[in-house]
Design an enzyme around this catalytic site. Structure first.
Site, PDB file in Angstrom:
ATOM      1  N   LEU A 125      22.776 -11.515 -40.081  1.00 15.66           N
ATOM      2  CA  LEU A 125      22.101 -10.539 -40.940  1.00 15.66           C
ATOM      3  C   LEU A 125      23.056  -9.405 -41.282  1.00 15.66           C
ATOM      4  O   LEU A 125      23.499  -8.663 -40.405  1.00 15.66           O
ATOM      5  CB  LEU A 125      20.872  -9.978 -40.229  1.00 15.66           C
ATOM      6  CG  LEU A 125      20.039  -8.975 -41.034  1.00 15.66           C
ATOM      7  CD1 LEU A 125      19.222  -9.714 -42.087  1.00 15.66           C
ATOM      8  CD2 LEU A 125      19.124  -8.175 -40.133  1.00 15.66           C
ATOM      9  N   HIS A 229      24.201  -1.634 -31.317  1.00 17.11           N
ATOM     10  CA  HIS A 229      25.101  -0.848 -32.153  1.00 17.11           C
ATOM     11  C   HIS A 229      24.262   0.047 -33.067  1.00 17.11           C
ATOM     12  O   HIS A 229      23.189  -0.366 -33.531  1.00 17.11           O
ATOM     13  CB  HIS A 229      25.957  -1.815 -32.978  1.00 17.11           C
ATOM     14  CG  HIS A 229      27.089  -1.183 -33.702  1.00 17.11           C
ATOM     15  ND1 HIS A 229      26.919  -0.490 -34.885  1.00 17.11           N
ATOM     16  CD2 HIS A 229      28.424  -1.124 -33.424  1.00 17.11           C
ATOM     17  CE1 HIS A 229      28.080  -0.057 -35.308  1.00 17.11           C
ATOM     18  NE2 HIS A 229      29.015  -0.421 -34.443  1.00 17.11           N
TER      19      HIS A 229
END
Length: 345
Positions: A125, A229
Protein backbone atom coordinates in the site's frame (compact mmCIF):
# COMPACT_ATOMS: atom_id res chain seq x y z
CA UNK A 1 -11.93 10.77 -11.22
CA UNK A 2 -10.02 8.43 -8.94
CA UNK A 3 -10.39 4.80 -10.03
CA UNK A 4 -8.95 1.51 -8.76
CA UNK A 5 -8.11 -1.02 -11.47
CA UNK A 6 -5.88 -4.09 -11.95
CA UNK A 7 -2.25 -3.43 -12.85
CA UNK A 8 -1.16 -3.92 -16.46
CA UNK A 9 2.23 -4.19 -18.17
CA UNK A 10 2.09 -0.57 -19.27
CA UNK A 11 2.14 0.49 -15.60
CA UNK A 12 5.73 -0.68 -15.02
CA UNK A 13 7.39 2.73 -15.23
CA UNK A 14 4.71 4.29 -13.03
CA UNK A 15 5.35 1.60 -10.42
CA UNK A 16 9.08 2.26 -10.66
CA UNK A 17 8.43 5.91 -9.86
CA UNK A 18 6.24 4.97 -6.89
CA UNK A 19 8.87 2.49 -5.66
CA UNK A 20 11.47 5.24 -5.71
CA UNK A 21 9.37 7.27 -3.27
CA UNK A 22 8.47 4.62 -0.69
CA UNK A 23 11.59 4.86 1.49
CA UNK A 24 13.38 2.31 3.66
CA UNK A 25 11.24 -0.35 5.32
CA UNK A 26 8.80 -0.75 2.42
CA UNK A 27 9.92 -4.16 1.19
CA UNK A 28 7.01 -5.29 -0.98
CA UNK A 29 7.70 -2.82 -3.82
CA UNK A 30 11.49 -2.80 -4.36
CA UNK A 31 12.98 -0.15 -6.63
CA UNK A 32 14.13 -2.80 -9.07
CA UNK A 33 12.79 -2.95 -12.62
CA UNK A 34 13.23 -6.70 -13.00
CA UNK A 35 11.44 -7.43 -9.72
CA UNK A 36 8.56 -5.13 -10.63
CA UNK A 37 8.28 -6.81 -14.05
CA UNK A 38 8.24 -10.22 -12.37
CA UNK A 39 5.57 -9.04 -9.92
CA UNK A 40 3.37 -7.76 -12.74
CA UNK A 41 3.72 -11.00 -14.70
CA UNK A 42 2.94 -13.06 -11.60
CA UNK A 43 -0.27 -11.20 -10.81
CA UNK A 44 -1.37 -11.28 -14.45
CA UNK A 45 -0.87 -15.05 -14.39
CA UNK A 46 -3.03 -15.17 -11.26
CA UNK A 47 -5.88 -13.43 -13.06
CA UNK A 48 -5.43 -15.83 -15.98
CA UNK A 49 -5.64 -18.81 -13.62
CA UNK A 50 -2.22 -20.28 -14.48
CA UNK A 51 -0.47 -19.82 -11.10
CA UNK A 52 -0.27 -22.31 -8.27
CA UNK A 53 -1.74 -21.06 -4.98
CA UNK A 54 1.72 -20.40 -3.54
CA UNK A 55 2.42 -17.88 -6.32
CA UNK A 56 -0.96 -16.19 -6.53
CA UNK A 57 -1.30 -12.49 -5.85
CA UNK A 58 -3.10 -9.36 -7.02
CA UNK A 59 -1.89 -5.83 -7.63
CA UNK A 60 -4.08 -2.78 -8.18
CA UNK A 61 -3.27 0.80 -9.10
CA UNK A 62 -5.07 4.02 -8.25
CA UNK A 63 -5.44 6.10 -11.41
CA UNK A 64 -6.30 9.77 -11.61
CA UNK A 65 -8.22 9.60 -14.89
CA UNK A 66 -8.39 13.39 -15.24
CA UNK A 67 -4.56 13.56 -15.29
CA UNK A 68 -4.04 10.10 -16.84
CA UNK A 69 -1.49 9.13 -14.18
CA UNK A 70 -0.93 6.40 -11.58
CA UNK A 71 -0.76 7.80 -8.04
CA UNK A 72 -1.04 4.75 -5.79
CA UNK A 73 -0.68 0.99 -5.57
CA UNK A 74 -2.05 -1.77 -3.35
CA UNK A 75 -1.91 -5.54 -3.35
CA UNK A 76 -3.13 -8.85 -1.97
CA UNK A 77 -1.13 -12.06 -1.61
CA UNK A 78 -3.31 -15.17 -1.60
CA UNK A 79 -1.35 -17.53 0.65
CA UNK A 80 1.83 -16.53 2.48
CA UNK A 81 4.69 -18.87 3.27
CA UNK A 82 3.84 -21.76 0.94
CA UNK A 83 6.78 -21.34 -1.45
CA UNK A 84 9.26 -20.07 1.16
CA UNK A 85 8.93 -19.69 4.95
CA UNK A 86 7.09 -16.66 6.34
CA UNK A 87 8.78 -15.36 9.49
CA UNK A 88 7.70 -13.07 12.28
CA UNK A 89 8.11 -12.79 16.03
CA UNK A 90 5.33 -13.84 18.37
CA UNK A 91 5.40 -11.70 21.48
CA UNK A 92 4.88 -14.14 24.33
CA UNK A 93 5.60 -14.71 27.99
CA UNK A 94 7.89 -17.02 29.92
CA UNK A 95 7.31 -17.49 33.65
CA UNK A 96 10.20 -18.02 36.09
CA UNK A 97 9.08 -19.12 39.54
CA UNK A 98 10.54 -20.55 42.75
CA UNK A 99 8.36 -21.28 45.78
CA UNK A 100 11.44 -21.70 47.93
CA UNK A 101 12.70 -18.21 47.11
CA UNK A 102 9.22 -16.73 46.82
CA UNK A 103 10.00 -15.50 43.32
CA UNK A 104 7.51 -15.28 40.47
CA UNK A 105 8.38 -13.28 37.36
CA UNK A 106 6.75 -12.99 33.96
CA UNK A 107 9.22 -12.20 31.20
CA UNK A 108 8.07 -10.87 27.78
CA UNK A 109 9.77 -12.84 25.02
CA UNK A 110 10.05 -13.02 21.25
CA UNK A 111 9.54 -16.39 19.56
CA UNK A 112 10.45 -16.91 15.90
CA UNK A 113 7.17 -17.98 14.30
CA UNK A 114 5.64 -19.29 11.08
CA UNK A 115 2.09 -19.07 12.48
CA UNK A 116 0.70 -17.03 9.58
CA UNK A 117 1.63 -19.56 6.92
CA UNK A 118 -1.19 -19.94 4.40
CA UNK A 119 -3.00 -16.73 5.35
CA UNK A 120 -3.84 -14.07 2.78
CA UNK A 121 -2.05 -10.75 3.09
CA UNK A 122 -3.01 -7.15 2.38
CA UNK A 123 0.23 -5.56 1.19
CA UNK A 124 2.06 -3.03 -1.01
CA UNK A 125 0.00 0.00 0.00
CA UNK A 126 1.50 3.28 -1.14
CA UNK A 127 -0.05 6.61 -2.13
CA UNK A 128 1.74 9.63 -3.56
CA UNK A 129 2.00 12.33 -0.85
CA UNK A 130 0.20 14.94 -2.97
CA UNK A 131 -2.83 12.62 -3.19
CA UNK A 132 -3.15 11.89 0.52
CA UNK A 133 -6.44 13.74 0.70
CA UNK A 134 -10.10 13.48 -0.38
CA UNK A 135 -10.40 9.93 1.01
CA UNK A 136 -7.98 8.58 -1.62
CA UNK A 137 -6.21 6.52 1.04
CA UNK A 138 -9.52 4.93 2.05
CA UNK A 139 -10.29 4.03 -1.56
CA UNK A 140 -6.82 2.55 -2.08
CA UNK A 141 -6.83 0.44 1.08
CA UNK A 142 -10.47 -0.63 1.24
CA UNK A 143 -10.84 -1.53 -2.43
CA UNK A 144 -8.81 -4.68 -1.68
CA UNK A 145 -11.40 -5.80 0.84
CA UNK A 146 -14.19 -5.10 -1.66
CA UNK A 147 -12.39 -7.35 -4.15
CA UNK A 148 -12.06 -10.04 -1.47
CA UNK A 149 -15.77 -9.66 -0.68
CA UNK A 150 -16.66 -10.30 -4.31
CA UNK A 151 -14.35 -13.30 -4.70
CA UNK A 152 -14.00 -14.84 -1.23
CA UNK A 153 -13.36 -18.30 -2.63
CA UNK A 154 -9.99 -17.07 -3.93
CA UNK A 155 -8.65 -16.23 -0.46
CA UNK A 156 -7.80 -17.81 2.88
CA UNK A 157 -10.06 -17.81 5.93
CA UNK A 158 -7.74 -15.34 7.63
CA UNK A 159 -6.12 -12.16 6.34
CA UNK A 160 -3.10 -10.30 7.73
CA UNK A 161 -1.32 -7.02 7.08
CA UNK A 162 2.29 -6.31 8.07
CA UNK A 163 2.68 -2.71 9.14
CA UNK A 164 5.91 -0.83 8.47
CA UNK A 165 7.85 -0.36 11.70
CA UNK A 166 9.85 2.55 13.06
CA UNK A 167 12.96 3.65 11.16
CA UNK A 168 14.31 7.02 10.06
CA UNK A 169 15.22 8.44 6.65
CA UNK A 170 18.81 7.27 7.03
CA UNK A 171 17.78 3.64 7.60
CA UNK A 172 18.26 3.62 11.37
CA UNK A 173 15.91 1.13 13.04
CA UNK A 174 16.14 1.01 16.87
CA UNK A 175 14.87 -2.56 16.98
CA UNK A 176 17.27 -3.77 14.31
CA UNK A 177 20.27 -2.07 15.90
CA UNK A 178 19.64 -3.69 19.29
CA UNK A 179 18.62 -7.15 18.04
CA UNK A 180 18.92 -7.99 14.36
CA UNK A 181 22.39 -6.56 13.86
CA UNK A 182 23.80 -8.95 16.50
CA UNK A 183 22.78 -11.96 14.39
CA UNK A 184 23.08 -10.63 10.83
CA UNK A 185 25.99 -8.15 11.01
CA UNK A 186 24.52 -6.02 8.21
CA UNK A 187 22.73 -2.68 8.13
CA UNK A 188 18.94 -2.50 8.31
CA UNK A 189 18.93 -0.91 4.85
CA UNK A 190 20.75 -3.92 3.37
CA UNK A 191 18.51 -6.46 5.13
CA UNK A 192 15.50 -4.50 3.92
CA UNK A 193 16.74 -4.58 0.33
CA UNK A 194 17.48 -8.31 0.44
CA UNK A 195 13.99 -9.21 1.64
CA UNK A 196 12.46 -6.90 -0.96
CA UNK A 197 14.38 -8.75 -3.65
CA UNK A 198 13.13 -12.10 -2.35
CA UNK A 199 16.43 -13.21 -0.84
CA UNK A 200 15.18 -14.46 2.53
CA UNK A 201 17.09 -17.68 3.17
CA UNK A 202 19.53 -15.81 5.44
CA UNK A 203 16.70 -15.34 7.97
CA UNK A 204 16.39 -19.05 8.61
CA UNK A 205 20.14 -19.51 8.52
CA UNK A 206 21.04 -16.79 11.04
CA UNK A 207 18.05 -16.05 13.27
CA UNK A 208 18.13 -17.90 16.64
CA UNK A 209 15.41 -20.49 17.21
CA UNK A 210 15.25 -20.04 20.98
CA UNK A 211 13.10 -17.32 22.65
CA UNK A 212 14.65 -13.88 23.06
CA UNK A 213 14.05 -11.87 26.25
CA UNK A 214 12.59 -8.42 25.58
CA UNK A 215 14.02 -7.05 28.84
CA UNK A 216 17.53 -7.49 27.46
CA UNK A 217 16.83 -4.86 24.82
CA UNK A 218 17.40 -1.15 25.33
CA UNK A 219 14.45 1.08 26.20
CA UNK A 220 14.66 2.63 22.74
CA UNK A 221 14.24 -0.77 21.11
CA UNK A 222 11.48 -1.91 23.48
CA UNK A 223 9.52 1.29 22.89
CA UNK A 224 9.11 0.67 19.14
CA UNK A 225 7.80 -2.91 19.44
CA UNK A 226 4.42 -3.07 17.66
CA UNK A 227 4.65 0.63 16.73
CA UNK A 228 4.32 1.85 13.15
CA UNK A 229 6.27 4.31 11.06
CA UNK A 230 4.71 7.80 11.25
CA UNK A 231 3.72 7.59 7.58
CA UNK A 232 1.92 4.32 8.29
CA UNK A 233 -0.36 5.55 11.09
CA UNK A 234 -3.26 6.43 8.72
CA UNK A 235 -3.02 3.02 7.02
CA UNK A 236 -3.16 1.28 10.40
CA UNK A 237 -6.21 3.28 11.45
CA UNK A 238 -8.03 2.37 8.25
CA UNK A 239 -7.40 -1.36 8.71
CA UNK A 240 -8.38 -1.27 12.37
CA UNK A 241 -11.60 0.55 11.49
CA UNK A 242 -12.45 -2.42 9.24
CA UNK A 243 -11.94 -5.01 11.98
CA UNK A 244 -8.25 -5.90 11.85
CA UNK A 245 -6.36 -6.14 15.15
CA UNK A 246 -2.86 -6.54 16.53
CA UNK A 247 -2.67 -10.01 18.07
CA UNK A 248 0.92 -10.14 19.29
CA UNK A 249 2.98 -10.65 16.13
CA UNK A 250 5.70 -8.28 14.91
CA UNK A 251 8.16 -8.01 12.04
CA UNK A 252 11.55 -9.55 12.82
CA UNK A 253 13.45 -6.58 11.35
CA UNK A 254 11.75 -3.36 12.47
CA UNK A 255 9.18 -4.72 15.01
CA UNK A 256 6.21 -3.30 13.09
CA UNK A 257 2.91 -4.92 14.13
CA UNK A 258 1.01 -7.51 12.11
CA UNK A 259 -2.74 -6.87 12.02
CA UNK A 260 -5.09 -9.76 11.40
CA UNK A 261 -8.73 -10.79 11.14
CA UNK A 262 -10.91 -13.62 9.94
CA UNK A 263 -11.83 -12.76 6.38
CA UNK A 264 -15.56 -13.12 6.98
CA UNK A 265 -15.35 -10.66 9.89
CA UNK A 266 -13.98 -7.75 7.85
CA UNK A 267 -16.71 -5.10 7.82
CA UNK A 268 -16.61 -4.67 4.05
CA UNK A 269 -16.79 -8.42 3.46
CA UNK A 270 -19.61 -8.77 5.97
CA UNK A 271 -21.70 -5.74 4.99
CA UNK A 272 -21.23 -5.21 1.26
CA UNK A 273 -24.24 -5.96 -0.94
CA UNK A 274 -25.12 -6.11 -4.60
CA UNK A 275 -27.23 -3.32 -6.11
CA UNK A 276 -28.61 -2.88 -9.63
CA UNK A 277 -27.21 0.08 -11.52
CA UNK A 278 -29.50 2.90 -12.58
CA UNK A 279 -27.67 5.47 -14.70
CA UNK A 280 -29.14 8.91 -14.17
CA UNK A 281 -28.32 12.13 -16.06
CA UNK A 282 -29.98 14.33 -13.43
CA UNK A 283 -29.06 12.69 -10.17
CA UNK A 284 -29.05 14.31 -6.76
CA UNK A 285 -26.16 12.91 -4.74
CA UNK A 286 -26.86 11.32 -1.40
CA UNK A 287 -25.37 12.48 1.89
CA UNK A 288 -23.46 9.24 2.51
CA UNK A 289 -20.29 8.10 0.76
CA UNK A 290 -20.11 4.59 -0.64
CA UNK A 291 -17.36 2.32 -1.86
CA UNK A 292 -18.58 0.92 -5.18
CA UNK A 293 -17.02 -1.86 -7.22
CA UNK A 294 -18.06 -3.82 -10.25
CA UNK A 295 -18.39 -7.57 -10.00
CA UNK A 296 -15.82 -8.40 -12.69
CA UNK A 297 -12.89 -10.59 -11.66
CA UNK A 298 -10.45 -9.68 -14.45
CA UNK A 299 -11.66 -6.12 -15.01
CA UNK A 300 -12.35 -5.05 -11.45
CA UNK A 301 -12.94 -1.35 -10.87
CA UNK A 302 -13.74 0.58 -7.69
CA UNK A 303 -14.61 4.20 -6.95
CA UNK A 304 -16.02 6.34 -4.14
CA UNK A 305 -19.31 8.14 -4.60
CA UNK A 306 -22.02 9.89 -2.61
CA UNK A 307 -24.88 8.02 -4.21
CA UNK A 308 -28.61 7.52 -3.80
CA UNK A 309 -29.16 3.91 -2.83
CA UNK A 310 -32.49 2.09 -2.52
CA UNK A 311 -33.22 -1.43 -1.35
CA UNK A 312 -32.22 -2.96 -4.67
CA UNK A 313 -30.74 -0.13 -6.77
CA UNK A 314 -27.95 2.43 -6.83
CA UNK A 315 -28.12 5.58 -8.93
CA UNK A 316 -24.86 6.60 -10.60
CA UNK A 317 -23.78 9.13 -13.21
CA UNK A 318 -22.71 8.22 -16.77
CA UNK A 319 -19.13 9.18 -15.82
CA UNK A 320 -19.18 6.81 -12.84
CA UNK A 321 -20.68 4.04 -14.96
CA UNK A 322 -17.86 4.49 -17.48
CA UNK A 323 -15.25 4.38 -14.70
CA UNK A 324 -16.75 1.16 -13.35
CA UNK A 325 -17.22 -0.41 -16.82
CA UNK A 326 -20.89 -1.13 -16.09
CA UNK A 327 -24.13 -0.58 -17.94
CA UNK A 328 -27.67 0.17 -16.85
CA UNK A 329 -29.15 -2.84 -15.03
CA UNK A 330 -25.84 -4.52 -14.15
CA UNK A 331 -24.91 -5.30 -10.57
CA UNK A 332 -22.27 -3.50 -8.53
CA UNK A 333 -21.05 -4.25 -5.02
CA UNK A 334 -21.77 -1.45 -2.56
CA UNK A 335 -20.81 -0.71 1.05
CA UNK A 336 -20.66 2.47 3.11
CA UNK A 337 -17.18 3.94 3.01
CA UNK A 338 -17.04 4.29 6.79
CA UNK A 339 -18.21 2.17 9.67
CA UNK A 340 -20.48 3.95 12.13
CA UNK A 341 -17.71 4.06 14.75
CA UNK A 342 -15.01 5.31 12.34
CA UNK A 343 -13.09 8.46 13.08
CA UNK A 344 -13.07 10.10 9.64
CA UNK A 345 -9.96 12.24 10.05
Amino acid sequence: MMVIRPVCRQDKQALMMLAGSTGIGFTSLPHDENKISERIERVLATWEGTNEVAEQGYLFVLEDTSENCIVGVCGIEVAMGLSEPWYDFRVGTLVHASKELNVYTQMPTLFLSNDHTGHSELCTLFLEPDYRKNKNGHLLSKSRMLFIAAFQDQFADKVIAEMRGVSDEDGYSPFWERLGRHFFSIDFREADQLTGLGQKSFIAELMPKHPLYVDFLTEEAKTVIAQVHPNTIPARRILESEGMRYEGYIDIFDAGPTLEAYTKDLRIVRDSELRKVVISLTMNEGDKQFLIGNDSYKNFRAIIGAQRVTGTEIYITPMQAEALNVSDGENVRVVSLFSKEKNRD
